[in-house]
Design an enzyme around this catalytic site. Structure first.
Site, PDB file in Angstrom:
ATOM      1  N   GLY A  24      -0.529   4.709  -0.582  1.00 28.48           N
ATOM      2  CA  GLY A  24      -1.555   5.224   0.335  1.00 28.48           C
ATOM      3  C   GLY A  24      -0.994   6.342   1.195  1.00 28.48           C
ATOM      4  O   GLY A  24       0.175   6.731   1.078  1.00 28.48           O
ATOM      5  N   LYS A  73      -9.776  -6.236  10.927  1.00 19.15           N
ATOM      6  CA  LYS A  73      -8.562  -5.806  11.631  1.00 19.15           C
ATOM      7  C   LYS A  73      -8.395  -6.523  12.975  1.00 19.15           C
ATOM      8  O   LYS A  73      -7.302  -6.946  13.326  1.00 19.15           O
ATOM      9  CB  LYS A  73      -8.578  -4.286  11.817  1.00 19.15           C
ATOM     10  N   TYR A  88     -14.493  -3.680   8.189  1.00 19.95           N
ATOM     11  CA  TYR A  88     -13.103  -3.249   8.388  1.00 19.95           C
ATOM     12  C   TYR A  88     -12.634  -3.551   9.828  1.00 19.95           C
ATOM     13  O   TYR A  88     -11.560  -4.116  10.041  1.00 19.95           O
ATOM     14  CB  TYR A  88     -13.038  -1.749   8.095  1.00 19.95           C
ATOM     15  N   ASP A 147      -2.000  -6.774  -6.644  1.00 20.59           N
ATOM     16  CA  ASP A 147      -2.923  -6.916  -5.517  1.00 20.59           C
ATOM     17  C   ASP A 147      -2.272  -7.821  -4.463  1.00 20.59           C
ATOM     18  O   ASP A 147      -1.822  -8.922  -4.778  1.00 20.59           O
ATOM     19  CB  ASP A 147      -4.214  -7.557  -6.070  1.00 20.59           C
ATOM     20  N   GLY A 150       0.841  -1.201   0.000  1.00 18.69           N
ATOM     21  CA  GLY A 150       0.000   0.000   0.000  1.00 18.69           C
ATOM     22  C   GLY A 150       0.871   1.243   0.000  1.00 18.69           C
ATOM     23  O   GLY A 150       0.530   2.261   0.618  1.00 18.69           O
TER      24      GLY A 150
END
Ligand code: SER
Length: 336
Positions: free
Chosen positions: A11, A155, A151, A52, A8
């Site tokens: 990001g 997590k 989410y 990905d 990522g």
């Protein structure tokens, strides 16, 4: 030479982390992202893999490197995850499992435990009512763990998965006990960066409000003025990741740590924004589902374990975050 993988990388945290790490000598940086890296980021990176994180072919490419530490930042945030729960599970859970398995293989191969830094979140908390939230005050790592979002569920599961993969993987097989993986997680509050805006989170109203004002744009905030969750300036988020990574293993009494900085209401943020940008136009148009998500998150975190075990302390309270980080930099970003 430390070989560091950042997933990522494009990001918000990835940007800031890459810039900070690039100034450190003797570091080989491998960056993974779905999107191509911009030139500014690409010059800090030695190997860029585009793809990905949940794709086994991508993991196979990463596995060719003897990686010492992983900052696994790739994820779908909370609002995006509610729009695509199955996709979120694939990236947030299956992607993490694939990387944890890879880290175990690398650690076994090199004989050195791979450090695995995992950004978790205040979304792991789940308050059933505003009364419960207000009464809870600053929550410890072990309370109110009933997340209401995909989410948050992803997590909190991955926190436990990381601990299992480090300490008890295959506990009925010979693989147990090999110190090949060293998983460490931080529960981040909403992060606010002066140079980037988040996509797909539910704490996004704070950075959106600030960046809109800096551009002279009106902003309709998607939560009520009294909505309150913890926030942090991005440099403190990056500092926390690096400090937790650097902490001696024997000092760590848990694998998951809260970190806090300041906990303003949306209205308190708006007041601060208006004092910096007097012409800012801020209105409120609460979005019922996003408001419910924010209401379910804790109003404050108890981060005393991080302070005790690895010396966590934020550099930026709300005053300093606005006056010494956000305002000076954000004005330059949009002036250019
Ligand atoms: N910033 C995240 C989100 O809003 C919460 O950690 O999804």
């Amino acid at each position: 030479m430390i070989t560091t993988l950042i997933t990522g990388a494009n990001g918000e945290i990835g940007h800031s982390l890459l810039e900070t790490l690039s100034s450190q000598p003797d570091r080989k940086i491998i960056a993974l992202d779905l999107a191509p890296l911009g030139d500014a980021l690409a010059r800090h990176v030695h190997v860029h893999v585009q793809g990905d994180v949940s794709d086994p072919n991508v993991v196979a490419q990463l596995d060719q490197h003897d990686i010492d530490e992983i900052y696994h930042l790739a994820a779908l945030l909370s609002t995006s995850s509610e729009k695509n729960p199955e996709g979120a599970h694939n990236v947030n859970v299956n992607g993490t499992m694939g990387l944890l398995m890879m880290a175990r293989r690398i650690g076994t191969r090199t004989g050195k435990a791979v450090k695995f830094l995992f950004p978790s979140t205040i979304a792991v908390y789940g308050m059933k009512s505003i009364e419960e939230k207000n009464n809870a005050g600053a929550v410890t790592e072990f309370e109110h763990l009933q997340p209401t979002t995909m989410y948050g569920i992803n997590k909190v599961y991955c926190e436990q998965l990381g601990a299992y993969m480090s300490d008890r993987f295959g506990q009925l097989t010979d693989e147990r006990g090999a110190k090949v993986l060293d998983f460490r997680a931080l529960r981040f509050p909403g992060l606010i960066s002066a140079t980037t805006v988040p996509t797909g989170g539910t704490s996004d109203y704070a950075p959106e409000m600030i960046h809109a004002a800096a551009q002279g744009k009106a902003y309709a905030c998607f939560v009520r003025p009294d909505a309150r969750i913890p926030f942090m300036a991005m440099p403190d988020g990056v500092k926390a990741l690096l400090d937790l990574a650097a902490a001696p293993m024997e000092n760590l009494t848990q694998r998951v740590y809260n970190i806090g900085a300041f906990s303003p209401s949306a209205e308190e943020i708006a007041v601060k924004v208006k004092s910096a940008f007097p012409s800012a136009e801020i209105t409120y148009a609460p979005h019922p589902q996003r408001q419910a998500i924010v209401d379910s998150w804790c109003g404050d975190v108890n981060d005393s374990a991080a302070r005790r075990d690895w010396g966590w302390t934020p550099d930026f309270d709300m005053e300093r975050a606005f006056n010494e980080y956000l305002m000076p930099i954000i004005s330059q970003v949009y002036a250019g």
